[in-house]
Enzyme design. Structure first.
Site, PDB file in Angstrom:
ATOM      1  N   ARG A 117       6.273 -20.475  30.421  1.00  0.00           N
ATOM      2  CA  ARG A 117       4.924 -20.671  29.898  1.00  0.00           C
ATOM      3  C   ARG A 117       3.851 -20.017  30.769  1.00  0.00           C
ATOM      4  O   ARG A 117       3.971 -19.971  31.991  1.00  0.00           O
ATOM      5  CB  ARG A 117       4.619 -22.172  29.760  1.00  0.00           C
ATOM      6  CG  ARG A 117       5.507 -22.870  28.750  1.00  0.00           C
ATOM      7  CD  ARG A 117       5.276 -24.380  28.735  1.00  0.00           C
ATOM      8  NE  ARG A 117       6.032 -25.002  27.661  1.00  0.00           N
ATOM      9  CZ  ARG A 117       7.295 -25.417  27.775  1.00  0.00           C
ATOM     10  NH1 ARG A 117       7.937 -25.257  28.921  1.00  0.00           N
ATOM     11  NH2 ARG A 117       7.909 -25.978  26.751  1.00  0.00           N
ATOM     12  N   HIS A 142       7.551 -17.720  26.418  1.00  0.00           N
ATOM     13  CA  HIS A 142       8.681 -16.795  26.271  1.00  0.00           C
ATOM     14  C   HIS A 142       8.308 -15.455  25.625  1.00  0.00           C
ATOM     15  O   HIS A 142       9.041 -14.931  24.782  1.00  0.00           O
ATOM     16  CB  HIS A 142       9.794 -17.461  25.463  1.00  0.00           C
ATOM     17  CG  HIS A 142      10.460 -18.594  26.169  1.00  0.00           C
ATOM     18  ND1 HIS A 142      10.551 -18.689  27.538  1.00  0.00           N
ATOM     19  CD2 HIS A 142      11.082 -19.708  25.684  1.00  0.00           C
ATOM     20  CE1 HIS A 142      11.204 -19.799  27.867  1.00  0.00           C
ATOM     21  NE2 HIS A 142      11.528 -20.431  26.781  1.00  0.00           N
ATOM     22  N   HIS A 217      18.351 -17.148  27.838  1.00  0.00           N
ATOM     23  CA  HIS A 217      18.141 -18.534  27.378  1.00  0.00           C
ATOM     24  C   HIS A 217      19.403 -19.099  26.716  1.00  0.00           C
ATOM     25  O   HIS A 217      19.339 -19.668  25.631  1.00  0.00           O
ATOM     26  CB  HIS A 217      16.962 -18.566  26.400  1.00  0.00           C
ATOM     27  CG  HIS A 217      16.217 -19.855  26.372  1.00  0.00           C
ATOM     28  ND1 HIS A 217      16.802 -21.046  26.031  1.00  0.00           N
ATOM     29  CD2 HIS A 217      14.915 -20.143  26.639  1.00  0.00           C
ATOM     30  CE1 HIS A 217      15.902 -22.019  26.061  1.00  0.00           C
ATOM     31  NE2 HIS A 217      14.741 -21.491  26.448  1.00  0.00           N
ATOM     32  N   ASP A 289      12.639 -30.563  31.661  1.00  0.00           N
ATOM     33  CA  ASP A 289      12.191 -29.245  31.202  1.00  0.00           C
ATOM     34  C   ASP A 289      11.272 -28.705  32.290  1.00  0.00           C
ATOM     35  O   ASP A 289      10.077 -28.526  32.094  1.00  0.00           O
ATOM     36  CB  ASP A 289      11.466 -29.350  29.857  1.00  0.00           C
ATOM     37  CG  ASP A 289      11.230 -27.991  29.212  1.00  0.00           C
ATOM     38  OD1 ASP A 289      11.697 -26.976  29.781  1.00  0.00           O
ATOM     39  OD2 ASP A 289      10.590 -27.936  28.141  1.00  0.00           O
ATOM     40  N   GLU A 355      17.749 -21.477  33.222  1.00  0.00           N
ATOM     41  CA  GLU A 355      17.143 -20.149  33.124  1.00  0.00           C
ATOM     42  C   GLU A 355      16.642 -19.708  34.501  1.00  0.00           C
ATOM     43  O   GLU A 355      15.660 -20.239  35.008  1.00  0.00           O
ATOM     44  CB  GLU A 355      15.991 -20.177  32.126  1.00  0.00           C
ATOM     45  CG  GLU A 355      16.366 -20.703  30.755  1.00  0.00           C
ATOM     46  CD  GLU A 355      15.195 -21.400  30.082  1.00  0.00           C
ATOM     47  OE1 GLU A 355      14.171 -20.725  29.829  1.00  0.00           O
ATOM     48  OE2 GLU A 355      15.276 -22.622  29.836  1.00  0.00           O
TER      49      GLU A 355
END
Length: 390
Positions: A117, A142, A217, A289, A355
């Site tokens: 982000r 992304h 991803h 996350d 990631e």
């Protein structure tokens, strides 16, 4: 005379048998060392571009399937502790599943020009403000609405040598594509090694100052795609610190210790052990996350980022990277509405992502490692996914 003839005959037979055995052994040895790479059409995009599916197979029978649309890794088939092969990636059996954003939350794709982000979908570089596509509320995620995951990549090379196989993809991102300055020339190489590693090498150059943060991803379930959830997977992250986020999942600019919090994966811990803890950071992301700050002796060092062990299959995955961070996403937004390969519905937390990357929102956080790429510089980074069993 007859006796000598019989002896010669026996000697001849033994010699032929020995030669046959030698040839047989050589044939088996050659077969064992053989790797393969095959390709076939996977469908066409709305504008008529053909998308190809490449299957990389190493000498051990491990397979990686990759499509030229977005560089998606469609499947990754590795053995379990009993030698049974199984696909450990979420994805789709056809191109339509990847073309539809509602059924493709970045399954296995190349993410760019900026992974993760960027707050308020803007950043300032050399005194000029750039506005990006806001595709995650008011934020940029992304690479934007049509990031690298939605481009058809050119195949530069496909080879099978030395027990492994390599596919090299190429894409040129135009100046101001999705709001990013500068033309970016990108090459991504996928290599399936004879040691059962999937290695990803990224390289890029730009003709103007820009920002660049590339990653992949893949959604993993080491028990097998579509089999249960990720709660029993035991995760270790080689990181003593993480970057906390605000309620919009944008990094605050702080770097905080994981010790004493549910973010501590310095020792093997089941993903589900603390994911629902009463902890603000977990509430913001509806679970994990977040970006972890990897322990490194020096920047740019290839080091172990994370290890995941799935007890029922015995599969283990190690992730090694040159990157300073890793984003651990626990599949919190999967809800069973996406039906993937083999007709399997992907339920809540049915997979996880790790990631490797620079930190989120780095263009707006001057204290974070820089993601600025200038003309004359070469962006180069690598990540290795290594598979074995225990």
């Amino acid at each position: 005379m007859r006796k000598r003839t019989n002896q010669n005959l026996i000697t001849g037979i033994l010699l032929i048998a020995a030669l046959s055995l030698i040839c047989s052994c050589r044939t088996l040895s050659v077969k064992k060392e053989t790797a393969m790479i095959d390709s076939k059409p996977f469908g066409k995009t709305a504008d008529g571009k053909t998308v190809w599916l490449y299957t990389l197979t190493n000498r051990n029978g491990v397979k990686a399937e990759i499509i030229t649309y977005g560089g998606h890794v469609v499947s990754l088939t590795v053995p379990d502790k009993n030698g049974r092969m199984g696909d450990i990636l979420l994805g789709h059996d056809n191109l339509e599943g990847y073309l539809n954003r509602s059924t493709n939350p970045y399954f296995g794709c190349i993410v760019g020009r900026y992974g993760n982000r960027i707050g308020q979908a803007k950043f300032t570089l050399d005194g000029r403000e750039y506005t990006l596509a806001a595709n995650d509320g008011v934020n940029h995620l992304h690479g934007g609405v049509n990031g690298f995951d939605r481009k058809v990549w050119e195949v530069k090379k496909s080879t099978a040598v030395g027990g492994g196989a390599t596919l090299v993809l190429h894409y040129v991102s135009a100046d101001m594509e999705e709001g990013y300055p500068g033309k970016l020339d990108v090459t991504v190489a996928y290599t399936l090694t004879k040691e059962n590693e999937l290695r990803i090498d990224y390289e890029a150059t730009a003709d103007k100052p820009t920002v660049c943060n590339l990653t992949n991803h893949m959604y993993f379930n080491l028990a097998g795609q579509g089999i249960g959830d990720n709660s029993g997977h035991e995760l270790t992250i080689n990181a003593d610190n993480f970057t906390p986020v605000d309620s919009g999942l944008i990094t605050t600019g702080q770097i905080l210790p994981v010790k004493g919090t549910p973010m501590d994966f310095t020792k093997p811990t089941p993903i589900g052990a603390r994911i629902n803890a009463d902890f603000d950071q977990l509430k913001y992301g509806k679970g994990y996350d977040h970006n972890w700050v990897l322990n490194k002796k020096k920047p740019g060092q290839m080091s172990l980022a994370a290890t995941v062990y799935e007890p029922t299959s015995g599969r283990v995955m190690e992730i090694w990277t040159l990157e300073p961070g890793v984003q651990f996403y626990a599949g919190n937004f999967l809800d069973g509405t996406i039906v993937g390969k083999g007709g399997k519905a992907y339920g809540h937390r049915s997979a996880f992502c790790l990631e490797t990357q620079h930190y989120p929102d780095s263009p707006n956080k001057p204290d974070f490692p820089s993601t600025v790429l200038r003309p004359g510089q070469v962006y180069k980074t690598s990540t290795i996914h290594k598979f074995f069993t225990r």
